[in-house]
Enzyme design. Sequence first.
Site, PDB file in Angstrom:
ATOM      1  N   GLY A   1      -5.767  -6.902   0.995  1.00 54.19           N
ATOM      2  CA  GLY A   1      -6.237  -5.918   1.965  1.00 54.19           C
ATOM      3  C   GLY A   1      -5.359  -4.679   1.917  1.00 54.19           C
ATOM      4  O   GLY A   1      -4.800  -4.341   0.876  1.00 54.19           O
ATOM      5  N   GLU A   2      -5.254  -3.982   3.041  1.00 50.09           N
ATOM      6  CA  GLU A   2      -4.441  -2.766   3.175  1.00 50.09           C
ATOM      7  C   GLU A   2      -5.013  -1.582   2.406  1.00 50.09           C
ATOM      8  O   GLU A   2      -4.462  -0.494   2.453  1.00 50.09           O
ATOM      9  CB  GLU A   2      -2.998  -2.981   2.693  1.00 50.09           C
ATOM     10  CG  GLU A   2      -2.249  -4.114   3.351  1.00 50.09           C
ATOM     11  CD  GLU A   2      -0.839  -4.302   2.814  1.00 50.09           C
ATOM     12  OE1 GLU A   2      -0.408  -3.513   1.923  1.00 50.09           O
ATOM     13  OE2 GLU A   2      -0.155  -5.231   3.269  1.00 50.09           O
ATOM     14  N   GLY A   3      -6.087  -1.767   1.637  1.00 44.56           N
ATOM     15  CA  GLY A   3      -6.552  -0.732   0.728  1.00 44.56           C
ATOM     16  C   GLY A   3      -5.901  -0.820  -0.632  1.00 44.56           C
ATOM     17  O   GLY A   3      -6.065   0.088  -1.455  1.00 44.56           O
TER      18      GLY A   3
ATOM     19  N   ILE B   1       0.817  -1.204   0.000  1.00 46.83           N
ATOM     20  CA  ILE B   1       0.000   0.000   0.000  1.00 46.83           C
ATOM     21  C   ILE B   1       0.856   1.261   0.000  1.00 46.83           C
ATOM     22  O   ILE B   1       0.459   2.287  -0.570  1.00 46.83           O
ATOM     23  CB  ILE B   1      -0.990  -0.001   1.197  1.00 46.83           C
ATOM     24  CG1 ILE B   1      -1.989   1.154   1.088  1.00 46.83           C
ATOM     25  CG2 ILE B   1      -0.254   0.043   2.520  1.00 46.83           C
ATOM     26  CD1 ILE B   1      -2.828   1.127  -0.178  1.00 46.83           C
TER      27      ILE B   1
ATOM     28  N   GLU C   1      -7.251  -1.705   5.700  1.00 45.71           N
ATOM     29  CA  GLU C   1      -7.219  -2.300   7.035  1.00 45.71           C
ATOM     30  C   GLU C   1      -6.099  -3.330   7.148  1.00 45.71           C
ATOM     31  O   GLU C   1      -5.599  -3.844   6.155  1.00 45.71           O
ATOM     32  CB  GLU C   1      -8.555  -2.970   7.367  1.00 45.71           C
ATOM     33  CG  GLU C   1      -9.190  -3.779   6.252  1.00 45.71           C
ATOM     34  CD  GLU C   1      -8.391  -4.952   5.752  1.00 45.71           C
ATOM     35  OE1 GLU C   1      -7.789  -5.651   6.584  1.00 45.71           O
ATOM     36  OE2 GLU C   1      -8.359  -5.186   4.537  1.00 45.71           O
TER      37      GLU C   1
END
EC number: 2.4.2.21
Length: 336
Positions: free
Chosen positions: A303-305, A105, A163
């Site tokens: 995830g992580e955006g 990210i 997240e």
Amino acid sequence: MQAPFTSLSTFRDALAAAPGPDAAATQGAQDRNGQLTKPPGALGRLEDLAIWYAGWRGDAQPQITAPQVIVFAGNHGVCAQGVSAFPSEVTMQMVANFEHGGAAINQLSKTFGAKMDVYPLSLDTPTADFTTAPAMTEEEFTRALQTGWNAVDPETDLLVTGEMGIGNTTSAAAVAAAVLGGDAADWTGRGTGVDDAGLARKTDVVGRGLALHATSDPLEALRCLGGRELAAMAGAIAAARHHRIPVILDGFICCAAAAALHKAVDGALDHAVAGHLSAEGAHQRMLDALGKEPLLRLGLRLGEGSGAALAIGVLKGAVACHSGMATFAEAGVSDG
């Protein structure tokens, strides 16, 4: 700006009072789109995205210059049930990686010119195990919503929420089932890569959580079955609506948090688009329930955006074409 709520009930009020898009800007963007040097509809969905973005920003000829990516991290008591292939310590380790610029990210945020912020939420105090108690008290839940709301920079012009939280696909599956309907097996996937036995155990855990916390209230479902990072994402998405900042939703976990808003107030996600379809099995089902068509389909499940951050490029391209292209009159081109 500090969050304009101090309790769950006043958060509901803030959510319900959020503004809609600017009708004049939307009409102006539609008019401009019809005059650009291209055949009608030639840019496909990019045209719709640019008009949507213009309406929310209140500018018929907008630009995207200050996107923000926020990653929220939380730990989950339900991990004690053996639902993840990784230990909870990894959450804190990955937060350090984010802070040092070493995660995917970080690279995607940098690539698309986004400011990135990281918010660890009480990592040394996991939420309660939702198979035995509500994941969060109302005070804890409200505090997480406030953290998310306050994390949004009012000067930003596009928001991505990501997240990190070992065990949070389990919480997201439980929230999705409670909010959108269906049973545990409909929503529970392999997450970080659990084996068949792990998937069965995870599905059982989700089912037990649903049985313990039966509720028709979507925000209560998020409180009882979610995690601090899910609540913070919901708070940030709500704040973006308050500030008329468009949002790109990330994957399964982000969309589970967003689903609680969607069910709590009609139109609560009108300012949001789905960045991508993740490889988590139930994400397509979730996007269908939200009425969102993903911008990208790349098999991501990090995830992580990360998927939403990658989609910043798509939205930037849409807005750049809309606002930067010449009209037929400006270019001296016959419009036929």
